[in-house]
Design an enzyme around this catalytic site. Sequence first.
Site, mmCIF file in Angstrom:
data_model
loop_
_atom_site.group_PDB
_atom_site.id
_atom_site.type_symbol
_atom_site.label_atom_id
_atom_site.label_comp_id
_atom_site.label_asym_id
_atom_site.label_seq_id
_atom_site.Cartn_x
_atom_site.Cartn_y
_atom_site.Cartn_z
ATOM 1 N N TYR A 31 0.831 -1.206 0.000
ATOM 2 C CA TYR A 31 0.000 0.000 0.000
ATOM 3 C C TYR A 31 0.864 1.254 0.000
ATOM 4 O O TYR A 31 2.082 1.194 0.205
ATOM 5 C CB TYR A 31 -0.960 0.014 1.199
ATOM 6 C CG TYR A 31 -0.311 0.375 2.526
ATOM 7 C CD1 TYR A 31 0.482 -0.536 3.214
ATOM 8 C CD2 TYR A 31 -0.460 1.648 3.090
ATOM 9 C CE1 TYR A 31 1.082 -0.209 4.428
ATOM 10 C CE2 TYR A 31 0.137 1.989 4.298
ATOM 11 C CZ TYR A 31 0.896 1.056 4.962
ATOM 12 O OH TYR A 31 1.505 1.387 6.152
ATOM 13 N N LYS A 146 6.479 -1.739 2.066
ATOM 14 C CA LYS A 146 5.272 -1.112 2.616
ATOM 15 C C LYS A 146 4.111 -2.078 2.371
ATOM 16 O O LYS A 146 3.365 -1.969 1.405
ATOM 17 C CB LYS A 146 5.028 0.256 1.976
ATOM 18 C CG LYS A 146 4.101 1.112 2.821
ATOM 19 C CD LYS A 146 4.249 2.577 2.531
ATOM 20 C CE LYS A 146 3.224 3.428 3.247
ATOM 21 N NZ LYS A 146 3.375 3.506 4.692
ATOM 22 N N GLU A 178 12.614 2.917 14.218
ATOM 23 C CA GLU A 178 11.657 3.942 13.790
ATOM 24 C C GLU A 178 10.470 3.861 14.733
ATOM 25 O O GLU A 178 10.611 3.399 15.858
ATOM 26 C CB GLU A 178 11.261 3.739 12.322
ATOM 27 C CG GLU A 178 10.674 2.372 12.021
ATOM 28 C CD GLU A 178 10.181 2.209 10.586
ATOM 29 O OE1 GLU A 178 9.981 3.210 9.877
ATOM 30 O OE2 GLU A 178 9.958 1.043 10.181
ATOM 31 N N LEU A 202 11.127 1.596 7.209
ATOM 32 C CA LEU A 202 10.522 1.991 5.941
ATOM 33 C C LEU A 202 11.268 3.230 5.422
ATOM 34 O O LEU A 202 11.475 4.181 6.193
ATOM 35 C CB LEU A 202 9.042 2.339 6.149
ATOM 36 C CG LEU A 202 8.319 2.630 4.846
ATOM 37 C CD1 LEU A 202 7.922 1.325 4.163
ATOM 38 C CD2 LEU A 202 7.091 3.483 5.067
HETATM 39 N N1 PDD Z 1 2.936 5.277 7.556
HETATM 40 N N2 PDD Z 1 7.617 4.074 9.034
HETATM 41 C C1 PDD Z 1 6.464 3.393 9.119
HETATM 42 C C2 PDD Z 1 6.459 2.095 9.849
HETATM 43 C C3 PDD Z 1 5.297 3.916 8.515
HETATM 44 O O1 PDD Z 1 4.154 3.224 8.582
HETATM 45 C C4 PDD Z 1 5.363 5.176 7.868
HETATM 46 C C5 PDD Z 1 4.161 5.786 7.206
HETATM 47 C C6 PDD Z 1 6.593 5.840 7.815
HETATM 48 C C7 PDD Z 1 6.760 7.170 7.117
HETATM 49 O O2 PDD Z 1 6.673 7.021 5.726
HETATM 50 P P1 PDD Z 1 6.216 8.243 4.809
HETATM 51 O O3 PDD Z 1 7.007 9.426 5.219
HETATM 52 O O4 PDD Z 1 6.549 7.801 3.453
HETATM 53 O O5 PDD Z 1 4.753 8.412 5.052
HETATM 54 C C8 PDD Z 1 7.709 5.254 8.408
HETATM 55 C C9 PDD Z 1 1.761 5.660 6.815
HETATM 56 C C10 PDD Z 1 1.487 7.125 6.839
HETATM 57 C C11 PDD Z 1 0.581 4.819 7.273
HETATM 58 O O6 PDD Z 1 0.765 3.620 7.347
HETATM 59 O O7 PDD Z 1 -0.509 5.337 7.498
#
Ligand code: PDD
Length: 286
Positions: A31, A146, A178, A202
């Site tokens: 996703y 992801k 993270e 991620l």
């Molecule tokens: N989550 N790390 C994890 C585990 C995440 O789920 C996310 C983002 C990030 C940050 O990634 P980005 O900057 O590309 O959004 C880091 C999304 C927002 C979610 O699952 O809703």
Amino acid sequence: MKVIWNNEIVDRSQVRIDPEDRGYQFGDGIYEVIRAYNGTFFCLEEHLDRFYSSASKIEMNVPYTPAELKHLVNRLLDETGIQTGNLYLQLTRGVSSPRNHMYPDAGVLPMLTGTMTAVDRDAAKMEAGIPTIVTDDIRWLKCDIKMISLLGNIMVKHEAHKHNAEEAILHRDGIVTECSSSNLAIVKNGEILTHPDGNLILPGITKLVWIRCAKALGYPVREVPFSLDDLYEAEEVFCSSTTIEVMPVSRIGDHVLFDKVPGKVTRALQNAYLEEIEQQCGLLTV
Ligand code: PDD
């Protein structure tokens, strides 16, 4: 409400999900969450690149070209009329019946769905910051994908919620990776430290943008593993994601980082990130 269902935009009530869809049955899918401001997606290219990269890491074919996907998500944004909000885009490996762990034949078509939700920026929260806890990183060893199987992430998020916190900072044997749904960075001795990309985190798009901003502002950034001791000794701590942008951490458990105003590096990055948004999506009112 209109949604994406395979290569069409349909009313949500028309969508049918097969109980043997592998996303539903195995969590077999990927996703993206992409933010729109003023009716324009922010960092769309970068998010779509990561979408294809996640798919290829699980040997799943995306049955659309990037141009087709871009067209589809932009059509959804237009048809929902949402100005500021989040797109959730998901691709599962499709229906394989009877249930079988093995990947299905190439002829099985992956299933695409996408929904848009209107969500304003929360300027007050970006000023107040969020409380966090620290907990074990209980997830698997391919966190760079992801993927939709998020049980590890949601269990630690729930742990945070039980402690009246909004985010769980994760560590493996004392090394901070993270958070449950965001990347993490600390400011220590004037340097910004964040875990390097690789299989343990991620590769965040928001992280990519704030690192660019930090370098332009002249802040030293090092993508290196750092410890829980470094975390507790940090002058500033912030997390970042598409939905929360650059978000200051106000406390970690009982350890208070600030009371009212976030640290100056975090604020500078918040402002620079806002400028990036405005360059791509036009001036924001909130
Ligand atoms: N989550 N790390 C994890 C585990 C995440 O789920 C996310 C983002 C990030 C940050 O990634 P980005 O900057 O590309 O959004 C880091 C999304 C927002 C979610 O699952 O809703």
